[in-house]
Design a protein around this motif. Structure first.
Motif, PDB file in Angstrom:
ATOM      1  N   ASP A  32      -5.078   5.604   6.487  1.00 59.73           N
ATOM      2  CA  ASP A  32      -5.260   4.228   7.026  1.00 59.73           C
ATOM      3  C   ASP A  32      -6.708   3.373   7.034  1.00 59.73           C
ATOM      4  OD1 ASP A  32      -2.521   3.330   6.878  1.00 59.73           O
ATOM      5  OD2 ASP A  32      -2.109   4.029   8.808  1.00 59.73           O
ATOM      6  N   LEU A  33      -7.372   4.472   7.695  1.00 61.37           N
ATOM      7  CA  LEU A  33      -8.996   4.099   8.046  1.00 61.37           C
ATOM      8  C   LEU A  33      -9.482   3.743   6.585  1.00 61.37           C
ATOM      9  CD1 LEU A  33     -11.151   5.984  10.313  1.00 61.37           C
ATOM     10  CD2 LEU A  33     -11.838   5.388   8.165  1.00 61.37           C
ATOM     11  N   LEU A  34      -9.524   4.701   5.748  1.00 59.10           N
ATOM     12  CA  LEU A  34     -10.257   4.542   4.234  1.00 59.10           C
ATOM     13  C   LEU A  34      -9.458   3.294   3.680  1.00 59.10           C
ATOM     14  CD1 LEU A  34     -10.386   8.355   3.341  1.00 59.10           C
ATOM     15  CD2 LEU A  34     -12.406   6.635   3.694  1.00 59.10           C
ATOM     16  N   ILE A  35      -8.309   3.067   3.664  1.00 58.86           N
ATOM     17  CA  ILE A  35      -7.805   2.028   2.837  1.00 58.86           C
ATOM     18  C   ILE A  35      -8.141   0.667   3.334  1.00 58.86           C
ATOM     19  CG2 ILE A  35      -5.609   0.725   2.039  1.00 58.86           C
ATOM     20  CD1 ILE A  35      -4.303   3.861   1.929  1.00 58.86           C
ATOM     21  N   ILE A  91      -3.878   9.475  -1.053  1.00 59.62           N
ATOM     22  CA  ILE A  91      -4.227   8.293  -0.368  1.00 59.62           C
ATOM     23  C   ILE A  91      -3.537   6.909  -1.183  1.00 59.62           C
ATOM     24  CG2 ILE A  91      -6.109   6.864   0.633  1.00 59.62           C
ATOM     25  CD1 ILE A  91      -7.734   9.523   1.037  1.00 59.62           C
ATOM     26  N   VAL A  92      -3.852   7.128  -2.503  1.00 58.81           N
ATOM     27  CA  VAL A  92      -3.361   5.993  -3.313  1.00 58.81           C
ATOM     28  C   VAL A  92      -1.831   5.832  -3.006  1.00 58.81           C
ATOM     29  CG1 VAL A  92      -3.017   5.049  -5.493  1.00 58.81           C
ATOM     30  CG2 VAL A  92      -5.135   5.765  -4.821  1.00 58.81           C
ATOM     31  N   ALA A  93      -0.875   7.013  -2.814  1.00 61.23           N
ATOM     32  CA  ALA A  93       0.487   6.907  -2.954  1.00 61.23           C
ATOM     33  C   ALA A  93       0.778   6.401  -1.363  1.00 61.23           C
ATOM     34  CB  ALA A  93       0.882   8.480  -2.787  1.00 61.23           C
ATOM     35  N   HIS A  94      -0.197   6.786  -0.415  1.00 65.56           N
ATOM     36  CA  HIS A  94       0.124   5.976   1.239  1.00 65.56           C
ATOM     37  C   HIS A  94      -0.182   4.558   0.959  1.00 65.56           C
ATOM     38  CE1 HIS A  94      -0.090   6.291   5.184  1.00 65.56           C
ATOM     39  NE2 HIS A  94      -1.059   5.207   5.241  1.00 65.56           N
ATOM     40  N   TRP A  95      -1.195   4.356   0.240  1.00 68.80           N
ATOM     41  CA  TRP A  95      -1.594   2.686  -0.136  1.00 68.80           C
ATOM     42  C   TRP A  95      -0.341   2.065  -0.613  1.00 68.80           C
ATOM     43  CZ3 TRP A  95      -6.750   1.407  -2.673  1.00 68.80           C
ATOM     44  CH2 TRP A  95      -6.900   0.023  -2.404  1.00 68.80           C
TER      45      TRP A  95
END
Length: 387
Positions: A288-291, A57-61
């Motif tokens: 995306d939802l979480l970030i 998720i951080v990589a996506h961020w």
């Protein structure tokens, strides 16, 4: 953030949420420079936020997430601020597409949720010939709502929401819906303001308000099960209830830490039938939802103040409703497949609430506004249309 001249018709001020670019740059830098700690071999969800999922998720961020795009979507909705008791309350106010005199629905999130949880639900409620006005409120201390000077619990927050609806927006009657803290606040609206609150729609029953009434075998079994689950899951609650300042210091300037804190709850409370948690939360949509949800807290500097409600709860008195009373306005309960806050037996719920409608909601956990917005909006609309 920018504000327009006051709207005298509503007593509210049109508002455009916009994060400071310097704040965004700092968050981006903090995420990029995060130093990952060591974890035990094979560590996964049983020890907290799964390391592989969090890293994905951080990589996506850092590579794909676009806060400005999310901000633009938010500003497609009608945002307002209203000042009540010295606090600026942020809310979204959708007018029914076919104007009518139907009581509106106020939608209230909890923690670690946010107004994003109800944007789709509010839109759906206001559309069509049977649509009604929908008001989505950011709780005090969360997002663009101001923080109170002193601790404020859910009952005091309910009083502010009531004043927003009746004194600022001019509605004599309204329906209240909530999940998590929003369920508790909605119920207080029904308890303290039955002359205005036409009904309460809730998706979570706090054991604090019903545990003392558990007597039948199935009720006692439910309570024992909750206590066992909360012994494993409730560390966040104990910390935020007893030492919210400490938690705030640890998480306010730690974007990855905050994301991990929230990810663990979203995963633990999600629909167990949704499949593998790691695979689910590594999809672009869930990432995306979480970030987006974490970013709302970060860009508004409300990470610490969002936790004050936990300590505020303890200041509002003993568990349950005063005098052993119950919420007598009509109550609808939407029972999700929340694996931690498992719906109680209806017999137990009816000891604290005047339950007139019970709906089993498939495909949803603790956050049905995210999981099944269409089903949730339909259930709220049907409840309001029949009470």
């Amino acid at each position: 953030m920018t504000m327009s001249p006051p709207n005298q018709a509503t007593g509210a001020t049109p508002f455009t949420p916009r994060a400071d670019q310097k704040v965004l740059a700092r968050i981006e830098r903090r995420v990029a420079e995060f130093e990952w700690p060591k974890v035990p071999a094979g560590a996964s969800w049983e020890s907290g936020a799964d390391p592989a999922t969090l890293q994905a998720i951080v990589a996506h961020w850092t590579s794909r997430f676009d806060w400005r795009a999310e901000e633009q979507k938010l500003n497609a909705h009608p945002n307002f601020l209203a000042r009540l008791a010295g606090i600026d309350l942020h809310f979204i106010h959708h007018r029914a597409s076919a104007r009518n005199d139907l009581p509106p629905v106020v939608l209230l999130h909890g923690w670690p949720g946010s107004i994003f949880e109800y944007l789709d639900v509010a839109t759906r409620l206001s559309e069509g010939p049977g649509g009604r006005d929908a008001v989505v409120v950011s709780l005090p201390g969360v997002g663009w709502s101001g923080a109170p000077e002193k601790l404020m619990g859910p009952r005091a927050m309910a009083a502010l929401v009531h004043d927003l609806l009746t004194k600022v927006l001019g509605y004599p009657r309204y329906y209240a819906h909530g999940a998590d803290w929003g369920s508790i606040i909605s119920a207080w609206l029904g308890f303290d303001h039955p002359e205005a609150c036409a009904g309460v729609h809730m998706t979570m029953a706090s054991p604090r308000f019903i545990a003392g009434a558990a007597s039948a075998p199935d009720e006692q079994k439910w309570l024992a099960g909750f206590r066992e689950r909360f012994e494993d899951d409730g560390a966040y609650f104990r910390l935020q209830t007893s030492r919210p300042l400490t938690a705030g210091y640890a998480l306010s300037d730690n974007p990855v830490g905050l994301l991990a804190w929230m990810l663990e709850k979203f995963a633990a409370w999600g629909d167990p039938a949704a499949g593998d948690k790691s695979r689910l939360y590594q999809t672009p949509e869930r990432a995306d939802l979480l970030i987006r949800n974490a970013m709302l807290y970060l860009v508004t500097g409300s990470v610490a103040t969002s936790m004050w409600i936990y300590r505020g709860l303890a200041t509002e008195g003993a568990p349950g409703y005063p005098g052993g009373k119950r919420v007598e306005v009509p109550v609808a309960f939407a029972a999700t497949r929340d694996p931690v806050f498992v719906p109680p037996p209806r017999s137990l719920l009816e000891k604290a609430y005047n339950v007139v409608r019970w709906t089993d909601v498939p495909g949803a956990g603790h956050f049905p506004g995210y999981d099944v917005p269409a089903l949730l909006a339909d259930d709220i609309a049907q409840f309001a249309a029949t009470t």
